[in-house]
Design a protein around this motif. Structure first.
Motif, short mmCIF file in Angstrom:
data_model
loop_
_atom_site.label_atom_id
_atom_site.label_comp_id
_atom_site.label_asym_id
_atom_site.label_seq_id
_atom_site.Cartn_x
_atom_site.Cartn_y
_atom_site.Cartn_z
N SER A 1 1.32 -1.24 -0.11
CA SER A 1 -0.46 -0.08 -0.13
C SER A 1 0.51 1.66 0.62
O SER A 1 0.45 1.98 -1.03
CB SER A 1 -1.35 0.16 1.01
N ASP A 2 2.45 1.11 0.72
CA ASP A 2 3.33 2.13 1.00
C ASP A 2 2.96 2.73 -1.12
O ASP A 2 3.51 3.98 -1.10
CB ASP A 2 3.91 2.25 1.59
N TRP A 3 4.57 2.14 -1.65
CA TRP A 3 4.77 1.39 -2.34
C TRP A 3 3.84 1.99 -3.28
O TRP A 3 4.54 2.91 -4.74
CB TRP A 3 5.55 0.37 -2.98
N LEU A 4 2.77 1.16 -4.02
CA LEU A 4 2.18 1.37 -4.52
C LEU A 4 1.08 2.90 -4.84
O LEU A 4 0.44 3.12 -5.86
CB LEU A 4 0.61 0.09 -5.13
N GLY A 5 1.28 3.65 -3.69
CA GLY A 5 0.18 3.96 -3.36
C GLY A 5 0.78 5.68 -3.67
O GLY A 5 0.22 6.29 -3.26
N SER A 6 2.58 5.68 -2.85
CA SER A 6 3.19 6.43 -3.34
C SER A 6 3.58 6.56 -4.01
O SER A 6 5.01 5.95 -4.05
CB SER A 6 3.81 7.34 -2.62
N LEU A 7 4.07 7.44 -5.41
CA LEU A 7 4.87 7.44 -6.04
C LEU A 7 5.92 7.55 -6.22
O LEU A 7 7.15 7.04 -6.46
CB LEU A 7 4.42 8.28 -7.55
N PRO A 8 6.09 9.33 -5.50
CA PRO A 8 7.88 9.61 -5.22
C PRO A 8 8.36 8.44 -4.21
O PRO A 8 9.69 8.55 -4.20
CB PRO A 8 7.29 11.13 -3.76
N ALA A 9 7.28 7.90 -2.85
CA ALA A 9 8.44 6.82 -2.54
C ALA A 9 8.69 5.94 -2.85
O ALA A 9 9.81 5.11 -2.77
CB ALA A 9 7.28 6.08 -0.87
N ARG A 10 7.41 5.13 -3.98
CA ARG A 10 8.30 3.87 -5.06
C ARG A 10 9.33 4.28 -5.66
O ARG A 10 10.57 4.04 -5.59
CB ARG A 10 6.89 3.76 -5.84
N ASP A 11 9.09 5.65 -6.10
CA ASP A 11 10.62 5.85 -7.12
C ASP A 11 11.77 5.70 -6.00
O ASP A 11 12.63 6.15 -6.96
CB ASP A 11 9.71 7.53 -7.86
#
Length: 426
Positions: A386-396
């Motif tokens: 949820s954290d990484w799929l829901g937040s593009l900056p965090a995932r990038d």
């Protein structure tokens, strides 16, 4: 080899030869490995008679299975491109590596015979190698001894010897000690491996740290144009690619993915089970049906639009990681161990995996870099997805850290090529 071990080792060789003759062909891994070795020495001799050019040097690479073959491949590619005068032989041990071995750009490809002194003499005499190079750690005492006796320098690339390896036991050290002492050059993955190899008998002046060529291999793969299969599956949908999953992974992953779909309805799962048996595939198909998710096999015409893409064949996972916004790598919930986290990391995908990863130095490096994370169960996995799929900056940010970790490991292929070149120069 220790003189006391020569007789039982020779008897083991007699037994394996008897099994090769007696066991009927079949589809099991054991039967495939035995039947493939019928007439094997004659195949070496036939190729040598027809294709071995005695005016050209020949480097012989041995990699027991696919993982070690992938480590040898960047070096083989460099030899092929920079030394067109050199012939290349490539041998392997496991039947699981047969399809991969056929794709290696070598002049001669075949199984390695079982390790007997008699067969080692015969195949060395047939191939007349200029150098013998082992990939990673599959060093055979009879072959190494007879090669050294014939004046063939022996080397090892991407050499590793884990602290927990059974090769460090008393019996193995007695069997392999002479072989290690006769090796001309060793390129270890890191200094800890180098020191353990010195303890095994490799001379200090013959060993150095050259790194792990897998980093070069996965980086090269991630940089090349995507194959047609991957292009056909491209989508703007948030995508998790789960690779080499076992049922122990899926008992956490599949319920967590159902939760994620409630939050992110357009999220897509590409899942490549470690085993593609009918029972395993049916369990995933049943879950998708109960969860009202549209499922398609990876080769079907409607795969690009499916909610779940089921990869029911081997050999494509390394490229499919190019679709991943996030990757999940299987094996971390059982004793078999974690599969490669480097492939998805090279594409810049942050990587999730289970807690049984203590044998993976790459997983530890990935966690330290911020490009990967350990999950302990369904709830933990749901939160991280949820954290990484829901937040593009965090995932990038995590994906960039994963990619940078791979970049930091580059250069081992060049250093290993220099090692092979030095062996050829002798």
């Amino acid at each position: 080899m220790n003189s006391l071990l020569r007789i039982p080792y020779a008897l083991a060789g007699v037994l394996t030869h008897a099994l090769v003759r007696a066991v009927p062909a079949g589809n099991s891994k054991v039967r495939r490995g035995l039947s493939a070795r019928r007439g094997i020495v004659e195949r070496y001799a036939l190729w040598a008679a027809e294709s071995r050019d005695p005016s050209r040097p020949l480097v012989w690479f041995h990699a027991p299975s696919v993982g070690e073959g992938l480590q040898a491949l960047p070096v083989i590619d460099l030899v092929r491109s920079r030394r067109p005068d050199v012939q290349i032989a490539y041998t392997f041990y496991s039947p699981s590596a047969e399809a991969f071995a056929r794709s290696v750009p070598a002049d001669f490809v075949d199984y390695l015979p079982f390790d007997t002194f008699h067969d080692a003499d015969r195949i060395i005499s047939a191939l007349r190698p200029t150098a013998l190079v082992f990939s990673k750690l599959d060093i055979w005492p009879a072959l190494t001894e007879r090669a050294a006796a014939a004046g063939v320098p022996v080397g090892v690339i991407s050499a590793t010897l884990p602290e927990s390896s059974r090769r460090r036991g008393v019996f193995a050290r007695a069997a392999l000690g002479d072989a290690y002492r006769s090796i001309e050059r060793v390129g270890a993955i890191d200094e800890k491996d180098a020191e353990r190899l010195r303890e095994q008998g490799v001379r200090r002046d013959r060993i150095g740290v050259t790194g792990d060529t897998r980093y070069d291999q996965v980086w090269s793969r991630a940089r090349r144009p995507a194959p047609a299969l991957v292009q056909s599956l491209r989508s703007a949908r948030p995508t998790l690619v789960a690779g080499s999953t076992w049922p122990t992974d899926e008992e956490h992953l599949l319920p967590a993915w159902t939760r994620i779909r409630d939050k992110i309805p357009d999220a897509r799962l590409v899942i490549a089970p470690h085993e593609t048996s009918g029972t395993h595939l049916r369990s995933i198909q049943g879950w998708a049906r109960r969860s009202a998710l549209a499922l398609a096999s990876v080769d079907s015409s409607d795969a690009a639009a499916a909610d779940v893409v089921l990869v029911n064949r081997y050999g494509v996972l390394g490229d499919l990681y190019g679709l991943a916004d996030i990757a999940y790598v299987g094996g971390g919930f059982q004793s078999a161990g974690l599969h490669s986290v480097l492939e998805p990391a090279a594409f810049g995908a942050p990587v999730l995996f289970g807690p049984r990863n203590e044998k993976s130095r790459d997983a530890a490096r990935l966690i330290e870099a911020g490009g990967g994370a350990v999950i302990k169960g369904e709830a933990d996995l749901s939160i991280r997805l949820s954290d990484w799929l829901g937040s593009l900056p965090a995932r990038d940010e995590a994906g960039a850290s994963a990619r940078a970790m791979v970049q930091d490991g580059l250069g081992a292929a060049e250093r290993s090529f220099a090692l092979v070149s030095a062996l050829l120069a002798r």
